[in-house]
Design a protein around this motif. Sequence first.
Motif, PDB file in Angstrom:
ATOM      1  N   ASN A 176       0.848  -1.190   0.000  1.00 25.31           N
ATOM      2  CA  ASN A 176       0.000   0.000   0.000  1.00 25.31           C
ATOM      3  C   ASN A 176       0.881   1.236   0.000  1.00 25.31           C
ATOM      4  N   TYR A 177       0.357   2.310  -0.555  1.00 26.59           N
ATOM      5  CA  TYR A 177       1.100   3.564  -0.545  1.00 26.59           C
ATOM      6  C   TYR A 177       0.148   4.713  -0.236  1.00 26.59           C
ATOM      7  N   GLU A 178       0.731   5.745   0.337  1.00 23.74           N
ATOM      8  CA  GLU A 178       0.022   6.996   0.596  1.00 23.74           C
ATOM      9  C   GLU A 178       0.982   8.127   0.246  1.00 23.74           C
ATOM     10  N   ILE A 179       0.546   9.020  -0.612  1.00 19.91           N
ATOM     11  CA  ILE A 179       1.338  10.212  -0.954  1.00 19.91           C
ATOM     12  C   ILE A 179       0.516  11.412  -0.522  1.00 19.91           C
ATOM     13  N   THR A 180       1.112  12.258   0.285  1.00 24.67           N
ATOM     14  CA  THR A 180       0.441  13.454   0.780  1.00 24.67           C
ATOM     15  C   THR A 180       1.264  14.673   0.400  1.00 24.67           C
ATOM     16  N   GLY A 181       0.626  15.634  -0.214  1.00 21.78           N
ATOM     17  CA  GLY A 181       1.301  16.871  -0.586  1.00 21.78           C
ATOM     18  C   GLY A 181       1.244  17.884   0.535  1.00 21.78           C
ATOM     19  N   LEU A 182       2.312  18.658   0.676  1.00 22.57           N
ATOM     20  CA  LEU A 182       2.361  19.717   1.672  1.00 22.57           C
ATOM     21  C   LEU A 182       3.437  20.716   1.281  1.00 22.57           C
ATOM     22  N   VAL A 183       3.464  21.804   2.003  1.00 17.90           N
ATOM     23  CA  VAL A 183       4.507  22.815   1.829  1.00 17.90           C
ATOM     24  C   VAL A 183       5.278  22.862   3.135  1.00 17.90           C
ATOM     25  N   ASP A 184       6.621  22.724   3.068  1.00 18.43           N
ATOM     26  CA  ASP A 184       7.407  22.686   4.304  1.00 18.43           C
ATOM     27  C   ASP A 184       7.579  24.085   4.899  1.00 18.43           C
ATOM     28  N   ASN A 185       8.326  24.166   5.988  1.00 12.13           N
ATOM     29  CA  ASN A 185       8.472  25.442   6.699  1.00 12.13           C
ATOM     30  C   ASN A 185       9.260  26.495   5.904  1.00 12.13           C
ATOM     31  N   LEU A 186       9.937  26.080   4.833  1.00 13.30           N
ATOM     32  CA  LEU A 186      10.634  27.032   3.961  1.00 13.30           C
ATOM     33  C   LEU A 186       9.837  27.278   2.676  1.00 13.30           C
ATOM     34  N   ASN A 187       8.555  26.908   2.696  1.00 12.84           N
ATOM     35  CA  ASN A 187       7.623  27.118   1.590  1.00 12.84           C
ATOM     36  C   ASN A 187       8.005  26.323   0.336  1.00 12.84           C
ATOM     37  N   ARG A 188       8.627  25.168   0.523  1.00  8.84           N
ATOM     38  CA  ARG A 188       8.987  24.304  -0.599  1.00  8.84           C
ATOM     39  C   ARG A 188       7.919  23.220  -0.757  1.00  8.84           C
ATOM     40  N   PRO A 189       7.506  22.937  -1.985  1.00 11.86           N
ATOM     41  CA  PRO A 189       6.556  21.832  -2.189  1.00 11.86           C
ATOM     42  C   PRO A 189       7.217  20.516  -1.774  1.00 11.86           C
TER      43      PRO A 189
ATOM     44  N   ASP B  39       7.742  -1.204   5.618  1.00 10.82           N
ATOM     45  CA  ASP B  39       7.046  -0.141   6.341  1.00 10.82           C
ATOM     46  C   ASP B  39       7.984   1.056   6.391  1.00 10.82           C
ATOM     47  N   ASN B  40       7.769   1.989   5.508  1.00 12.90           N
ATOM     48  CA  ASN B  40       8.684   3.123   5.406  1.00 12.90           C
ATOM     49  C   ASN B  40       7.921   4.421   5.154  1.00 12.90           C
ATOM     50  N   THR B  41       8.384   5.456   5.803  1.00 17.84           N
ATOM     51  CA  THR B  41       7.858   6.802   5.587  1.00 17.84           C
ATOM     52  C   THR B  41       9.025   7.684   5.185  1.00 17.84           C
ATOM     53  N   SER B  42       8.842   8.466   4.153  1.00 15.71           N
ATOM     54  CA  SER B  42       9.902   9.373   3.718  1.00 15.71           C
ATOM     55  C   SER B  42       9.296  10.690   3.265  1.00 15.71           C
ATOM     56  N   ARG B  43      10.123  11.704   3.258  1.00 13.17           N
ATOM     57  CA  ARG B  43       9.717  13.042   2.818  1.00 13.17           C
ATOM     58  C   ARG B  43      10.601  13.437   1.648  1.00 13.17           C
ATOM     59  N   VAL B  44       9.954  13.804   0.549  1.00 13.28           N
ATOM     60  CA  VAL B  44      10.671  14.158  -0.677  1.00 13.28           C
ATOM     61  C   VAL B  44      10.321  15.598  -1.031  1.00 13.28           C
ATOM     62  N   THR B  45      11.329  16.436  -1.102  1.00 12.52           N
ATOM     63  CA  THR B  45      11.138  17.848  -1.424  1.00 12.52           C
ATOM     64  C   THR B  45      11.242  18.047  -2.932  1.00 12.52           C
TER      65      THR B  45
ATOM     66  N   SER C  76      19.584  22.081   5.581  1.00 15.34           N
ATOM     67  CA  SER C  76      18.398  22.242   4.722  1.00 15.34           C
ATOM     68  C   SER C  76      17.218  21.398   5.197  1.00 15.34           C
ATOM     69  N   GLY C  77      17.489  20.334   5.936  1.00 10.83           N
ATOM     70  CA  GLY C  77      16.418  19.457   6.398  1.00 10.83           C
ATOM     71  C   GLY C  77      15.832  18.592   5.302  1.00 10.83           C
ATOM     72  N   VAL C  78      16.511  18.486   4.182  1.00 11.78           N
ATOM     73  CA  VAL C  78      16.018  17.712   3.046  1.00 11.78           C
ATOM     74  C   VAL C  78      16.529  16.279   3.156  1.00 11.78           C
ATOM     75  N   GLU C  79      15.588  15.326   3.191  1.00 14.70           N
ATOM     76  CA  GLU C  79      15.944  13.905   3.204  1.00 14.70           C
ATOM     77  C   GLU C  79      16.229  13.413   1.794  1.00 14.70           C
ATOM     78  N   ASP C  80      15.358  13.804   0.880  1.00 21.16           N
ATOM     79  CA  ASP C  80      15.459  13.373  -0.506  1.00 21.16           C
ATOM     80  C   ASP C  80      14.816  14.449  -1.366  1.00 21.16           C
ATOM     81  N   GLY C  81      15.141  14.477  -2.631  1.00 25.88           N
ATOM     82  CA  GLY C  81      14.586  15.507  -3.490  1.00 25.88           C
ATOM     83  C   GLY C  81      14.351  15.020  -4.903  1.00 25.88           C
ATOM     84  N   ILE C  82      13.437  15.686  -5.567  1.00 26.22           N
ATOM     85  CA  ILE C  82      13.131  15.423  -6.973  1.00 26.22           C
ATOM     86  C   ILE C  82      12.933  16.766  -7.670  1.00 26.22           C
TER      87      ILE C  82
END
Length: 156
Positions: A38-51, A77-83, A101-107
């Motif tokens: 199963n997967y869940e993708i949730t969109g948000l804007v981080d504290n530096l206003n980055r998608p 079972d993994n949760t990750s944040r992609v900027t 920067s607090g960035v774990e991963d980016g695209i």
Amino acid sequence: MYIDNVKFAKQQKELRGELDLKQLLRVQELEDYTGKVNYEITGLVDNLNRPTLDLKIYGTITTLCQNCLQPMSLTLDNTSRVTVFYNEEQLDHALFSDESSGVEDGILCEEEFDVLNFLEDEVIILLPYAAKHEECIGLGYQDNEDSPFNVLKNIT
């Protein structure tokens, strides 16, 4: 399935579903994995206003133990944040130069972001290099007393 990853994040959209590993060709090239995740993708804007996209992948899959060649279950079972970044310079700077920067991963931003390809990449990252039971007797080496190589034990 395609999304505009910047709009998806800024509009705080959510996408949920299930992936059958038999349908993921690159996963099947690695090993014969079966099951669904199963997967869940949730969109948000981080504290530096980055998608940003929050991604959760979870489920139990089956493969063969590389030691005993018997079926075994693996729990993912993994949760990750992609900027999402607008250009490669920003992405490289955040990932490799700026430790704060607090960035774990980016695209990179894409109007036609391939969600299935993204999910398949993430599943591949979660798979073990060689799946083995934690305590596997396996097909270990058995010393045979009748072996002609026993003579070599006495040579020092």
